[in-house]
Design a protein around this motif. Structure first.
Motif, PDB file in Angstrom:
ATOM      1  N   GLY A  13      42.448  51.701  64.126  1.00 48.58           N
ATOM      2  CA  GLY A  13      43.413  52.674  64.642  1.00 48.58           C
ATOM      3  C   GLY A  13      44.544  53.000  63.672  1.00 48.58           C
ATOM      4  N   GLN A 286      40.861  57.457  76.895  1.00 49.98           N
ATOM      5  CA  GLN A 286      40.159  58.420  76.052  1.00 49.98           C
ATOM      6  C   GLN A 286      40.640  58.268  74.611  1.00 49.98           C
ATOM      7  OE1 GLN A 286      41.708  62.437  76.440  1.00 49.98           O
ATOM      8  NE2 GLN A 286      43.242  61.716  77.870  1.00 49.98           N
ATOM      9  N   MET A 297      51.802  57.571  72.601  1.00 49.65           N
ATOM     10  CA  MET A 297      51.544  56.289  71.945  1.00 49.65           C
ATOM     11  C   MET A 297      52.796  55.805  71.190  1.00 49.65           C
ATOM     12  SD  MET A 297      48.373  55.305  69.571  1.00 49.65           S
ATOM     13  CE  MET A 297      47.644  53.705  69.799  1.00 49.65           C
TER      14      MET A 297
END
Ligand SMILES: Nc1ncnc2c1ncn2[C@@H]1O[C@H](COP(=O)(O)OP(=O)(O)OP(=O)(O)O)[C@@H](O)[C@H]1O
Ligand SMILES: [Mg+2]
Length: 386
Positions: A13, A286, A297
């Motif tokens: 990520g 998702q 985020m």
């Protein structure tokens, strides 16, 4: 200017967190540029905006750039490359091989990273966020300035002034072409640019690394190895971000074992990286693409804190005088004493930790001293000089 590098194992990520952090910085009113050194650029996909070789505005205060490294290599390495080509060809190498050899692995990323130096000079941005390639490449990348500097110094040891006098004779005597002045000039320029960049990267006031981890065995192991490397090279890791943490309540029992696994590794992450602050981001329902999800985020991770702040700083290398002798302390977590090998060669101290090797240029006070002994004090390797 603050530079924040995002790294971690493949797929954890990094791009997503770099993009979220960049949006967070921009929201705080800081003029921010996000760039990627990964040849497989994915910032455009993350922001759902096509980015290119020059900074492009994404939203107020935020610009993005996907650097065309080949262009940078041509600008900075072109002359040297032409010379190396001729040199290799003079040794009977065919031109395709010579072309391959004159650009070494990791160079694309290195020259992308050199943009940091340029922006630091122009002071155009307050923050630069760098989306790095997976850890292995980042490690290679961060040692590249040192290696390239070494390469230039040792392959071309003759100073430019001497070169002018030597060339007419050398060209007659040597079985290979002697470099033109322009090649020496390009090398000199590049060597000093690399040194400047290294200084920026090693200065915790300017640069820090954020390590992205998932709570899984191999990812944590790789992060530990990376952290040892960063410590060895004097880079500051100021925040650990654990991504894809399962939410506290999941109706489906399918994830029960996964939750247990994550608990184990969340504990290991704490034990491994404390006192560096650790924050976490939940696995979402998702994939996280586009501004609204990235902004959410950023809020989840940083809350109302400034994402550009330096969350933690600890200098991995220190030199102190203790009981009449000088002690060089090296913070080396996750290292067994048997893994460490020390060699002193003139002004160089070579520390080998497993497969990694570091040349530390000793400061003046230690130059005429010899290594007296070394011992571990918790995670610090203390090398005494007399
Ligand atoms: N917390 C999360 N919840 C859900 N999806 C996520 C989360 N974090 C990342 N993702 C998704 O996982 C995918 C991989 O993320 P990303 O591209 O940021 O990883 P990366 O570390 O940059 O990968 P690479 O090593 O290939 O560069 C993306 O599709 C992203 O949207
Ligand atoms: Mg990525």
């Amino acid at each position: 200017m603050r530079t924040i590098l995002f790294t971690g194992k493949g797929g954890v990520g990094k791009t997503t967190l770099a993009a979220a952090t960049a949006l967070g910085c921009a929201r705080q009113g800081r003029k921010t540029l996000i760039i990627s050194t990964d040849a497989a650029h994915s910032l455009s996909d993350s922001f759902e905006e096509q980015l290119g070789n020059t900074p492009r505005k994404i939203v107020a205060n935020l610009f993005g750039q996907e650097i065309n490294a080949l262009e940078e290599i041509e600008n900075k390495w072109g002359e040297i490359k032409t010379y190396l080509n001729a040199l290799f060809a003079s040794q009977g190498m065919d031109s395709v091989e010579a072309e391959e050899l004159s650009v070494f692995p990791g160079m694309e990323e290195l020259f992308s990273l050199m943009e940091i130096r340029r922006y630091s000079k122009t002071a155009e941005y307050d923050v630069i966020i760098v989306d790095c390639a997976p850890t292995a490449d980042t490690l290679r990348l961060l040692s590249a300035p040192e290696i390239t500097g070494w390469y230039l110094k040792h392959i071309f040891p003759i100073q430019r002034t001497a070169a002018r006098a030597v060339r007419p004779v050398a060209n007659r005597l040597l079985p290979f072409p002697f470099p033109e002045d322009a090649v020496f000039a390009a090398m000199k320029r590049l060597t000093s640019q690399l040194a400047e960049m290294k200084e920026i990267l090693e200065d915790e006031k300017q640069t820090s690394i954020r390590l992205v981890i998932n709570a899984e065995k191999m990812v944590v192991k790789e992060a530990q190895r990376a952290y040892t490397f960063f410590s060895l090279f004097g880079y500051t890791v100021d925040l650990i971000i654990v991504n894809r943490v399962l939410p506290p309540v999941i109706e489906d029992h399918y994830f029960d074992r996964w939750k247990k696994i994550q608990e184990v590794y969340l504990r290991l992450i704490k034990e491994s990286f404390s006192p560096i602050p650790i924050v976490s981001a939940q696995l979402q329902e998702q994939e996280i693409v586009g501004r609204p999800l990235l902004e959410k985020m950023a809020r989840d991770i940083y809350a109302d804190k400034d994402p550009a702040q330096l969350f933690f700083s600890q200098r991995p290398i220190r030199i102190r005088k203790e009981d009449g002798q000088f002690v060089l302390s090296l913070h080396l977590p996750f290292v067994e004493k048997s893994d460490v090998d020390l060699t002193q060669k003139g002004e160089e101290l070579i520390v080998k930790v497993g497969p990694l090797k570091r040349n530390i240029l000793l400061p003046r006070v230690l130059l005429n001293r010899k290594i007296q002994g070394a011992r571990f004090d918790k995670e610090t390797l203390k090398i005494a000089f007399r």
